[in-house]
Design a protein around this motif. Structure first.
Motif, short mmCIF file in Angstrom:
data_model
loop_
_atom_site.label_atom_id
_atom_site.label_comp_id
_atom_site.label_asym_id
_atom_site.label_seq_id
_atom_site.Cartn_x
_atom_site.Cartn_y
_atom_site.Cartn_z
N ASN A 1 -14.85 1.19 -9.28
CA ASN A 1 -15.33 2.13 -8.24
C ASN A 1 -14.14 2.76 -7.54
OD1 ASN A 1 -18.36 1.48 -8.20
ND2 ASN A 1 -17.40 -0.54 -8.04
N LYS A 2 -13.28 3.38 -8.35
CA LYS A 2 -12.03 3.90 -7.81
C LYS A 2 -12.28 4.91 -6.72
CE LYS A 2 -9.65 3.62 -12.27
NZ LYS A 2 -10.84 3.60 -13.14
N ARG B 1 -6.60 5.54 -2.27
CA ARG B 1 -5.86 4.37 -1.79
C ARG B 1 -6.02 4.24 -0.27
NH1 ARG B 1 -2.74 5.95 -6.18
NH2 ARG B 1 -1.94 4.24 -7.43
N ASP C 1 -3.49 -0.28 -5.00
CA ASP C 1 -4.88 0.11 -4.76
C ASP C 1 -5.67 -1.02 -4.13
OD1 ASP C 1 -5.30 2.89 -6.00
OD2 ASP C 1 -4.24 1.83 -7.59
N VAL C 2 -5.33 -2.24 -4.52
CA VAL C 2 -6.00 -3.42 -3.98
C VAL C 2 -5.01 -4.57 -4.00
CG1 VAL C 2 -6.95 -4.12 -6.21
CG2 VAL C 2 -8.10 -4.86 -4.12
N TYR D 1 0.82 -1.21 0.00
CA TYR D 1 0.00 0.00 0.00
C TYR D 1 0.86 1.26 0.00
CZ TYR D 1 -4.32 -2.65 0.77
OH TYR D 1 -5.40 -3.49 0.63
N GLU E 1 -13.91 -4.96 -9.58
CA GLU E 1 -14.97 -4.16 -8.96
C GLU E 1 -14.38 -2.90 -8.33
OE1 GLU E 1 -17.29 -6.42 -6.23
OE2 GLU E 1 -17.80 -7.98 -7.70
N SER E 2 -13.23 -3.05 -7.69
CA SER E 2 -12.56 -1.88 -7.10
C SER E 2 -12.09 -0.93 -8.19
CB SER E 2 -11.37 -2.34 -6.25
OG SER E 2 -11.79 -3.15 -5.18
N GLN F 1 -13.06 -9.57 -8.25
CA GLN F 1 -13.23 -8.66 -7.11
C GLN F 1 -12.37 -7.42 -7.29
OE1 GLN F 1 -12.59 -12.42 -4.54
NE2 GLN F 1 -13.34 -10.88 -3.13
N ALA F 2 -11.14 -7.61 -7.77
CA ALA F 2 -10.24 -6.47 -7.99
C ALA F 2 -10.82 -5.53 -9.04
CB ALA F 2 -8.86 -6.96 -8.41
#
Length: 254
Positions: free
Chosen positions: A248-249, A252, A230-231, A225, A244-245, A241-242
């Motif tokens: 929807n940024k 961090r 970011d994920v 991080y 999806e992030s 799943q990543a």
């Protein structure tokens, strides 16, 4: 828009060693062998020269930077000529690893990630600190080249600049007509994540299973991080799943 290129082209960049190929630890073994032969005296034990420590602390650095960091940690004075000589041996040995292997070991389930991304409209490419020719040979041997075709980029295409310099990612976007907002990268080491952050693209960090699930992995997650992730995913089946992030940024995590 980049030089009049098409807007909204989605690009997914993959690092190579440690992300597509499970080769980062083998590279650390090469680093250990060269460092021990140069700096460790007979009967002496230097824990900083263990491949496991090198893998966790310095994976992703260029060879010169890696040997310089090891020397600094152990209080060894190493001049530029010595570091360059060690780095050349390192690159020669790494090239031999790619040349000798019939097929490099592929990270589990990474091919499912390729299919997921292509289904969602992403163009796939490789952005590595390996020379592009070496990367292409490795992908050919593993039967993965068709996922990328000639979209395989390395420092030889950007004046020798390596991560954490973002040049190879910027080159990938420029070549494929993609904007940073529509680009993501899969990386497994902090230098690559820093390069992604500097290129202003979404960084998906892959956590190698060797870090386990305890305190060690928590420390590594913080390093990821801090470097710009970011994920974090712990396997490529988590790609959905990543994404999806990515869709929807937000800021961090800190």
């Amino acid at each position: 828009m980049i030089n009049g290129a098409m807007h909204n082209k989605k690009l997914a960049i993959f690092d190579l060693d440690g992300t597509i190929f499970d080769s980062e630890y083998e590279v650390s073994l090469i680093t250990e062998s060269i460092a021990r032969s140069r700096w460790q005296k007979e009967g002496e034990y230097i824990p900083q020269l263990q491949a496991r420590h090198i893998f966790k602390a310095y994976a992703g650095l260029g060879a010169v930077e890696k040997f310089a960091a090891i020397a600094n940690e152990h209080g060894i004075i190493a001049n530029d000529r010595e570091l360059q000589d060690m780095a050349k041996r390192h690159e020669d040995w790494k090239q031999a690893l790619y040349d000798a292997s019939k097929s490099l070991l592929v990270v589990s389930d990474v091919d499912t990630s390729f299919e997921t991304l292509r289904h969602k409209g992403f163009t796939l490419c490789v952005g590595s600190s390996n020379p592009s020719g070496r990367s292409k040979r490795g992908l050919d041997k593993a039967g993965l080249r068709d996922h990328f075709n000639d979209r395989v980029y390395g420092p030889d295409l950007v004046g020798g600049r390596k991560k954490p310099d973002p040049a190879v990612f910027e080159y990938a976007m420029e070549t494929n007509g993609a904007e940073p907002a529509d680009t993501l990268v899969f990386e497994d080491t902090p230098p690559g994540m820093e390069a992604g952050k500097r290129a202003e693209i979404f960084v998906i960090a892959y956590m190698d299973p060797r870090f386990g699930v305890g305190k060690e992995s928590e420390q590594q997650a913080r390093r990821f991080y801090d470097a710009g992730a970011d994920v974090i995913i712990r396997g490529f089946k988590e790609t959905d799943q990543a994404l999806e992030s990515f869709g929807n940024k937000g800021p961090r995590p800190r």
